[in-house]
Design a protein around this motif. Structure first.
Motif, PDB file in Angstrom:
ATOM      1  N   ARG A 164       0.605  -1.374   0.068  1.00 39.34           N
ATOM      2  CA  ARG A 164      -0.066   0.145  -0.104  1.00 39.34           C
ATOM      3  C   ARG A 164       0.961   1.226   0.093  1.00 39.34           C
ATOM      4  NH1 ARG A 164      -3.850   0.858   5.107  1.00 39.34           N
ATOM      5  NH2 ARG A 164      -1.674   1.722   5.818  1.00 39.34           N
ATOM      6  N   PHE A 179      -3.146   4.467  -3.796  1.00 40.52           N
ATOM      7  CA  PHE A 179      -4.456   4.253  -4.307  1.00 40.52           C
ATOM      8  C   PHE A 179      -4.514   4.691  -5.867  1.00 40.52           C
ATOM      9  CE2 PHE A 179      -5.577   4.387   0.006  1.00 40.52           C
ATOM     10  CZ  PHE A 179      -6.157   3.069   0.251  1.00 40.52           C
ATOM     11  N   HIS A 229     -11.979  -3.477  -2.730  1.00 39.17           N
ATOM     12  CA  HIS A 229     -12.196  -2.743  -1.528  1.00 39.17           C
ATOM     13  C   HIS A 229     -13.579  -2.997  -0.871  1.00 39.17           C
ATOM     14  CE1 HIS A 229      -8.534  -0.478  -2.751  1.00 39.17           C
ATOM     15  NE2 HIS A 229      -8.216   0.196  -1.655  1.00 39.17           N
ATOM     16  N   GLU A 259     -16.041  -1.192   1.754  1.00 40.96           N
ATOM     17  CA  GLU A 259     -16.556   0.213   2.690  1.00 40.96           C
ATOM     18  C   GLU A 259     -17.931  -0.093   3.433  1.00 40.96           C
ATOM     19  OE1 GLU A 259     -18.377   4.672   1.866  1.00 40.96           O
ATOM     20  OE2 GLU A 259     -17.446   3.683   0.027  1.00 40.96           O
ATOM     21  N   GLY A 310      -8.669  -4.005   0.467  1.00 34.98           N
ATOM     22  CA  GLY A 310      -8.649  -2.774   1.554  1.00 34.98           C
ATOM     23  C   GLY A 310      -9.880  -2.647   2.093  1.00 34.98           C
ATOM     24  N   ILE A 326     -12.585   0.241   4.001  1.00 35.95           N
ATOM     25  CA  ILE A 326     -12.938   1.550   4.150  1.00 35.95           C
ATOM     26  C   ILE A 326     -14.026   1.498   5.091  1.00 35.95           C
ATOM     27  CG2 ILE A 326     -13.555   3.867   3.015  1.00 35.95           C
ATOM     28  CD1 ILE A 326     -12.278   2.529   0.405  1.00 35.95           C
ATOM     29  N   ILE A 380      -8.050   4.483  12.144  1.00 41.66           N
ATOM     30  CA  ILE A 380      -6.919   4.223  11.212  1.00 41.66           C
ATOM     31  C   ILE A 380      -5.724   3.278  11.648  1.00 41.66           C
ATOM     32  CG2 ILE A 380      -5.097   5.002   9.383  1.00 41.66           C
ATOM     33  CD1 ILE A 380      -7.102   7.512   9.139  1.00 41.66           C
ATOM     34  N   ASP A 433      -7.503   1.440   5.527  1.00 45.34           N
ATOM     35  CA  ASP A 433      -7.198   1.919   4.553  1.00 45.34           C
ATOM     36  C   ASP A 433      -7.602   3.248   4.088  1.00 45.34           C
ATOM     37  OD1 ASP A 433      -5.118  -0.856   3.774  1.00 45.34           O
ATOM     38  OD2 ASP A 433      -7.145  -1.516   4.164  1.00 45.34           O
ATOM     39  N   GLY A 434      -8.719   3.647   4.557  1.00 41.46           N
ATOM     40  CA  GLY A 434      -9.304   4.858   4.172  1.00 41.46           C
ATOM     41  C   GLY A 434     -10.382   5.220   4.924  1.00 41.46           C
ATOM     42  N   ARG A 440     -14.119   7.366   4.783  1.00 38.46           N
ATOM     43  CA  ARG A 440     -15.167   8.291   4.083  1.00 38.46           C
ATOM     44  C   ARG A 440     -15.716   9.391   4.858  1.00 38.46           C
ATOM     45  NH1 ARG A 440     -20.708   8.234   3.376  1.00 38.46           N
ATOM     46  NH2 ARG A 440     -21.437   9.489   1.449  1.00 38.46           N
TER      47      ARG A 440
END
Length: 379
Positions: free
Chosen positions: A208, A213, A257, A259, A305, A307, A368, A374-375, A377
């Motif tokens: 990563r 990304f 990914h 989410e 990943g 999110i 995190i 990994d992310g 939102r």
């Protein structure tokens, strides 16, 4: 006499009057030109090495600072944590506020800290006091943080803060820095000591860092953990169950990914997590925090990943949560119209307050770092 051989970039210079007979070879010139071309090709990989070095140096620096604080005593560490909290620069607030198991004067217990700057009084209550009020009073410091150390509290017990608000009204409130709450409809925090995980996703994290990304295609599957699949009794799958069924589906469908809608503690499942109560707490109905750590690890092992949605704009208006915590606008705006989010039936964070900045930035960093996300939102 002077000879010049341009093609080979070798010069033979002969002048008896000045130097005598000599050959001057400009191989250094050739060498540095070759080195320059090599570095140009290598520079593409240099950014990856720079990032690795920065990450390593940050870890070393943080370890040095932590060791220095330990040598100088917890008081110095706590003073710095308090100072940076009030300036909006404490990005690891969970290490200061909340409940922390520690030893003082040879006794093992828990230190509790909560920010309620305008409260008249704060008492710690819980299973260990049989929920009798006014047994464990807390002491206020200059920044409005109330603190107490007690040996009565034990791991697994539930607690709250009994707050005498600025107007004299008394109310039970949640711990805003709790990492785990009891099952709904209860809102008490659970004393939880989460053991440090030995992660096995190092290969994913290294890849990563190297690729980011933007170097490969992205295919994101969005899901609500509470309704993706349910047990026969209607309860949602825990993340141990999701690990066994959801991850194989993601692999089969070639998703890169996953989410999730907010996984932070929220008092109403119908909100899908968009009216949060605990910004550091994992939602109880989805299992234990360790289960989600294992889920993320398994995703990374399968090159997927993770999110998570995070809501820093507004929070639940429930009176036992963050709303008007000490009886005055604490996390929300002073202005009534700015504070109230009428569209959501919620309250808006006052993002101009230093303490709120420390609270929210610490929250996102906690998720995190602690869960290897990994992310995020932002909603």
């Amino acid at each position: 006499m002077q000879f010049k051989i341009d093609k080979k970039r070798i010069f033979w210079y002969y002048n008896k009057k000045i130097y005598g007979n000599c050959f001057v070879f400009y191989f250094l010139d050739i060498f540095f030109k070759m080195l320059g071309n090599f570095l140009k090709a290598f520079i593409k990989k240099y950014d990856f090495l720079r990032k690795l070095l920065e990450s390593y140096l940050k870890r070393v620096y943080n370890r040095i600072i932590e060791n220095a604080y330990k040598k100088r005593g917890d008081r110095m560490n706590n003073q710095e944590a308090l100072r940076t909290f009030t300036t909006g620069e404490n990005f690891h607030l969970q290490h200061y506020l909340g409940a922390h198991r520690e030893e003082k004067n040879g006794e093992i217990g828990y230190t509790f800290r909560v920010w309620a700057p305008n409260a008249q009084a704060v008492h710690l209550v819980g299973d260990f006091t049989d929920w009798i009020e006014n047994q464990i009073p807390m002491v206020r410091n200059e920044a409005g943080v109330w603190e107490v150390f007690t040996t009565q509290a034990q791991e697994g017990q539930i607690y709250k803060y009994h707050i005498t608000r600025a107007n004299g009204h008394q109310i039970m409130k949640i711990d805003p820095l709790a990492v785990y709450f009891e099952a709904r409809p209860g809102t008490g925090a659970v004393l939880t000591n989460i053991r440090e995980k030995k992660w096995k996703d190092g290969l994913w994290l290294a890849r990563r860092k190297r690729l980011g990304f933007f170097e490969r295609p992205v295919n994101i599957y969005e899901a609500h953990a509470g309704s993706w699949k349910r047990n026969p009794d209607g309860s949602p799958y825990t993340f141990s169950q999701l690990k066994d069924e959801l991850i194989p589906y993601l692999v089969e469908m070639n998703y890169t990914h996953i989410e999730f809608m907010p996984l932070m503690a929220h008092p109403l499942g119908l909100s899908w997590g968009y009216q949060l109560m605990g910004y550091f707490a994992f939602e109880h109905s989805y299992g234990r925090p360790e289960e989600f750590q294992d889920f993320v690890e398994e995703c990374h092992i399968n090159n997927i990943g993770v999110i998570v949605d995070w809501v820093p704009g507004h929070f639940t208006i429930n009176d036992d949560a963050l709303a008007y915590y000490d009886g005055t606008p604490t996390f929300e705006y002073q202005d009534h119209n700015k504070a109230h989010n009428y569209g959501w039936g919620a309250l808006n964070f006052d993002l101009g307050k230093n303490e709120v900045q420390s609270f929210l930035i610490s929250s996102i960093k906690f998720w995190i770092d602690f869960y290897h996300l990994d992310g995020i939102r932002v909603d």
